[in-house]
Write a protein that holds these residues in place. Structure first.
Motif, PDB file in Angstrom:
ATOM      1  N   ASP A 107     -13.252  30.078  58.549  1.00  0.00           N
ATOM      2  CA  ASP A 107     -13.869  29.138  59.497  1.00  0.00           C
ATOM      3  C   ASP A 107     -14.148  29.798  60.832  1.00  0.00           C
ATOM      4  O   ASP A 107     -15.214  29.579  61.445  1.00  0.00           O
ATOM      5  CB  ASP A 107     -12.972  27.918  59.687  1.00  0.00           C
ATOM      6  N   GLU A 108     -13.213  30.597  61.312  1.00  0.00           N
ATOM      7  CA  GLU A 108     -13.412  31.280  62.593  1.00  0.00           C
ATOM      8  C   GLU A 108     -14.555  32.295  62.497  1.00  0.00           C
ATOM      9  O   GLU A 108     -15.351  32.445  63.438  1.00  0.00           O
ATOM     10  CB  GLU A 108     -12.123  31.997  63.021  1.00  0.00           C
ATOM     11  N   ARG A 109     -14.615  32.993  61.367  1.00  0.00           N
ATOM     12  CA  ARG A 109     -15.672  33.988  61.186  1.00  0.00           C
ATOM     13  C   ARG A 109     -17.047  33.314  61.193  1.00  0.00           C
ATOM     14  O   ARG A 109     -17.971  33.765  61.883  1.00  0.00           O
ATOM     15  CB  ARG A 109     -15.454  34.746  59.882  1.00  0.00           C
ATOM     16  N   ILE A 110     -17.177  32.219  60.465  1.00  0.00           N
ATOM     17  CA  ILE A 110     -18.457  31.523  60.406  1.00  0.00           C
ATOM     18  C   ILE A 110     -18.833  30.962  61.771  1.00  0.00           C
ATOM     19  O   ILE A 110     -20.004  31.008  62.183  1.00  0.00           O
ATOM     20  CB  ILE A 110     -18.414  30.410  59.339  1.00  0.00           C
ATOM     21  N   ASP A 114     -29.366  46.179  71.105  1.00  0.00           N
ATOM     22  CA  ASP A 114     -28.644  45.375  72.091  1.00  0.00           C
ATOM     23  C   ASP A 114     -27.141  45.519  71.852  1.00  0.00           C
ATOM     24  O   ASP A 114     -26.628  45.088  70.826  1.00  0.00           O
ATOM     25  CB  ASP A 114     -29.084  43.915  71.963  1.00  0.00           C
ATOM     26  N   ASP A 115     -26.445  46.104  72.813  1.00  0.00           N
ATOM     27  CA  ASP A 115     -25.000  46.338  72.665  1.00  0.00           C
ATOM     28  C   ASP A 115     -24.229  45.039  72.483  1.00  0.00           C
ATOM     29  O   ASP A 115     -23.240  44.993  71.744  1.00  0.00           O
ATOM     30  CB  ASP A 115     -24.467  47.099  73.880  1.00  0.00           C
ATOM     31  N   ALA A 116     -24.669  43.972  73.162  1.00  0.00           N
ATOM     32  CA  ALA A 116     -23.953  42.694  73.068  1.00  0.00           C
ATOM     33  C   ALA A 116     -24.085  42.102  71.664  1.00  0.00           C
ATOM     34  O   ALA A 116     -23.122  41.549  71.113  1.00  0.00           O
ATOM     35  CB  ALA A 116     -24.492  41.713  74.107  1.00  0.00           C
ATOM     36  N   ILE A 117     -25.262  42.230  71.063  1.00  0.00           N
ATOM     37  CA  ILE A 117     -25.460  41.741  69.698  1.00  0.00           C
ATOM     38  C   ILE A 117     -24.600  42.550  68.733  1.00  0.00           C
ATOM     39  O   ILE A 117     -23.925  41.993  67.856  1.00  0.00           O
ATOM     40  CB  ILE A 117     -26.940  41.813  69.291  1.00  0.00           C
ATOM     41  N   ASP A 118     -24.616  43.870  68.892  1.00  0.00           N
ATOM     42  CA  ASP A 118     -23.802  44.730  68.028  1.00  0.00           C
ATOM     43  C   ASP A 118     -22.330  44.356  68.112  1.00  0.00           C
ATOM     44  O   ASP A 118     -21.639  44.244  67.095  1.00  0.00           O
ATOM     45  CB  ASP A 118     -23.987  46.195  68.408  1.00  0.00           C
ATOM     46  N   ALA A 119     -21.846  44.159  69.331  1.00  0.00           N
ATOM     47  CA  ALA A 119     -20.434  43.842  69.524  1.00  0.00           C
ATOM     48  C   ALA A 119     -20.086  42.488  68.895  1.00  0.00           C
ATOM     49  O   ALA A 119     -19.025  42.331  68.274  1.00  0.00           O
ATOM     50  CB  ALA A 119     -20.097  43.831  71.012  1.00  0.00           C
ATOM     51  N   ALA A 120     -20.975  41.511  69.053  1.00  0.00           N
ATOM     52  CA  ALA A 120     -20.715  40.183  68.495  1.00  0.00           C
ATOM     53  C   ALA A 120     -20.690  40.225  66.966  1.00  0.00           C
ATOM     54  O   ALA A 120     -19.867  39.551  66.330  1.00  0.00           O
ATOM     55  CB  ALA A 120     -21.777  39.202  68.980  1.00  0.00           C
ATOM     56  N   LEU A 121     -21.572  41.007  66.371  1.00  0.00           N
ATOM     57  CA  LEU A 121     -21.593  41.127  64.922  1.00  0.00           C
ATOM     58  C   LEU A 121     -20.321  41.789  64.404  1.00  0.00           C
ATOM     59  O   LEU A 121     -19.724  41.340  63.422  1.00  0.00           O
ATOM     60  CB  LEU A 121     -22.818  41.927  64.475  1.00  0.00           C
ATOM     61  N   LEU A 122     -19.901  42.841  65.072  1.00  0.00           N
ATOM     62  CA  LEU A 122     -18.683  43.538  64.645  1.00  0.00           C
ATOM     63  C   LEU A 122     -17.459  42.646  64.813  1.00  0.00           C
ATOM     64  O   LEU A 122     -16.538  42.668  63.988  1.00  0.00           O
ATOM     65  CB  LEU A 122     -18.523  44.837  65.419  1.00  0.00           C
ATOM     66  N   GLU A 123     -17.435  41.853  65.881  1.00  0.00           N
ATOM     67  CA  GLU A 123     -16.315  40.938  66.086  1.00  0.00           C
ATOM     68  C   GLU A 123     -16.266  39.880  64.988  1.00  0.00           C
ATOM     69  O   GLU A 123     -15.197  39.557  64.455  1.00  0.00           O
ATOM     70  CB  GLU A 123     -16.445  40.261  67.453  1.00  0.00           C
ATOM     71  N   ALA A 124     -17.429  39.334  64.629  1.00  0.00           N
ATOM     72  CA  ALA A 124     -17.458  38.333  63.564  1.00  0.00           C
ATOM     73  C   ALA A 124     -17.022  38.940  62.238  1.00  0.00           C
ATOM     74  O   ALA A 124     -16.246  38.342  61.490  1.00  0.00           O
ATOM     75  CB  ALA A 124     -18.864  37.745  63.448  1.00  0.00           C
TER      76      ALA A 124
END
Length: 556
Positions: free
Chosen positions: A500-503, A483-493
């Motif tokens: 705090d922002e990362r968590i 899932d591209d959206a999951i991949d992108a969200a993980l890389l952004e985090a």
């Protein structure tokens, strides 16, 4: 450096906050591997020397190129030292095989200053190039073409990872060695948690001989840790290690460890009761008797005479992995229905006698960012499950599913409850059993429907429960999620520097993953390990790693 490193987890988190004030004082003697200042000396009750007999299942690998499960990792942890180590007493990451490290302002470059004068078990001096070689050996598919490593994703954030793993470069360019005692790691993006990654027991140095003969090194790895191999790993029988007297830190108290390989925990426990093993897992059915016979550890992690049963919580989750690429598992409502049909409380109470907790998240308590109940379909609601099934199959013709698992270690009893729960909502489940190493290979290739699995934190951060299990190219993405959206969200985090922002970003994604029910969390693990009364001091950390170098036997 401190601003980039959170401290998510101390030992108190694993005991539900119920530790007495004095417990940490009891634990202070546990020490840190390789750290002279934290050394555990003999207590007067313990004896120097002797061989500890320790039960394990047959590992997948004890070679760091593919340390991927807790049995092999237990052995590898004794043979090798990584750059850093998580200190559960203090709840922070600390130096191990390095003296210190520095990080640049945007957390894209880490400089590790290695301890000088350390040696491999063959006498070779450990230098920075050995670390680079070890990491590249994990990533290079030619290391073992028949079975490439499944843990390379731990280094996915390192600059040059994509080119090297694709065969477009002949080295991992993000890792450089300005001199023999300096290792510089440049990342492709900001990743403030990298010192946690560097604590993984597989991310270690290897000598040049590791590239000469894979099979020889695979069966008898040459490490930089407090113990060295004594002969070869005898497949299905035993692995022997002995003290390495030229170790750079405190020398091991024990003369050695005999890892006794048994086919199942029931057989092993009978051997323990007969006095033929010193450390063993306890079958779930035997927990009440073991608690009465051997006494429960005061903190859950440290065994002393009359307090020998370890029941401390772990940063780990027992779950059902799902092949979401095939029917009927490609239907999210079917996954949700199956999850709600399972009686987790019955597993924890009936099988584990209340020593485990039903899971409500893939991320366990004690990890910074854990949120209670954030995976909504973990609740036991068979009426809601039936309603979803009737919606999907209005004719009542539900599919028969195939449940894959290994029968040793009490897993049969757990799966019996799962199958009985499913039968109550009209789903028949057929058992597909095999040895654990074979099952892992099948999970990796997608040759299964749904099967039992477990995840013990490689390092205690939220990312370690999300990137490996959900990123599309991860070797542990057994659910076949792409899932591209999951991949992108993980890389952004991952690229978010502020703790705090990362968590918060991981938490948002965690809730979305729970809604999709890509897998089915069942319970949070606890130790179920018993130690013989001939052992004066033994410590098993929450990640199930035992520092055997600090273990003491009772004096004769």
């Amino acid at each position: 450096m401190a601003e980039f490193m959170n401290k998510p987890m101390g030992r108190r988190a694993f005991v539900g906050g119920a530790l007495a004030t004095g417990v940490l004082g009891v634990l202070a003697g546990c020490g840190q591997k390789g750290n002279p200042s934290a050394a555990g000396s003999t207590s007067g009750e313990g004896a120097s020397g002797g061989t500890l007999r320790y039960y394990i299942n047959n590992p997948v690998s004890i070679d760091p190129y593919n340390l991927m499960e807790d049995q092999g990792t237990q052995v590898g942890f004794q043979l090798f030292d990584s750059l850093t180590q998580y200190d559960f007493e203090k709840g922070e990451i600390k130096a191990l095989a390095c003296d210190s490290w520095e990080v640049n302002d945007d957390a894209t470059e880490f400089t590790f200053h290695l301890k000088e004068g350390t040696t491999f078990h063959n006498g070779d001096t450990v230098v920075a190039a050995d670390w680079k070689r070890g990491w590249e050996r994990i990533l290079n598919p030619e290391t073992n073409p028949e079975s490439p490593s499944g843990i390379g994703y731990h280094l996915a954030m390192v600059d040059g990872y994509d080119a090297f793993t694709a065969g477009e470069a002949d080295e991992l360019t993000g890792v450089t060695c300005p001199d023999d005692n300096t290792l510089v790691v440049k990342l492709a993006y900001s990743y403030a948690d990298f010192p946690y990654v560097a604590s993984h027991p597989a991310l270690v140095p290897v000598p040049e001989v590791a590239l000469e003969d894979f099979q020889t090194f695979f069966l008898s790895p040459i490490g930089n840790g407090p113990f060295k191999m004594d002969g070869n790993w005898e497949d299905g029988q035993y692995i022997n290690i002995v003290r390495y007297d030229d170790y750079y830190g405190d020398k091991a108290i024990l003369d050695g460890v005999n890892f006794v390989i048994q086919k199942d925990v029931e057989t092993a426990y009978r051997e323990f009761q007969a006095g033929n093993l010193d450390v063993c897992d306890v079958p779930a059915t035997q927990i009440p008797d073991a608690r009465e016979t051997y006494g429960e550890s005061e903190d859950g992690y440290t065994a002393t005479p009359d307090h020998q049963l370890l029941l401390g919580g772990e940063p780990s989750t027992y779950y059902l992995t799902i092949n979401c690429a095939q029917a009927p598992w490609d239907n999210v409502k079917f996954r949700q229905a199956v999850s709600m049909a399972i009686n987790r409380e019955a597993i924890c109470e009936e099988v584990f006698h209340g020593t485990r907790t039903p899971a409500d998240n893939i991320v366990p308590p004690g990890i910074a960012g854990y949120e209670e109940g954030v995976w909504p379909y973990c609740k036991f609601d068979q009426d809601a499950a039936k309603a979803l099934l009737e919606e999907i199959y209005p004719d009542g013709n539900y599919p028969t599913i195939t449940l894959t698992y290994n029968q040793d270690g009490g897993h049969k009893e757990i799966m019996d409850v799962v199958m009985a729960s499913l039968k109550e909502v009209g789903i028949e489940a057929e058992a597909d059993t095999n040895e654990w190493a074979t099952i892992l290979n099948r999970y990796s290739s997608g040759d299964y429907e749904i099967g039992r699995c477990g995840w013990v934190a490689d390092y205690p951060i939220m990312d370690n429960f999300m990137y490996p299990l959900f990123f599309s190219t991860s070797g542990d993405n057994y659910s076949q999620i792409g899932d591209d959206a999951i991949d992108a969200a993980l890389l952004e985090a991952r690229a978010t520097i502020d703790d705090d922002e990362r968590i918060a970003k991981y938490q948002k994604l965690d809730a979305e993953l729970g809604e999709q029910c890509w897998m089915i969390p069942l319970m949070f693990y606890t130790h179920t390990t018993v130690v013989g009364d001939n052992v004066a001091k033994f410590y098993l950390d929450p990640q199930k790693k035992a520092d055997m170098s600090k273990t003491e036997l009772v004096s004769a």
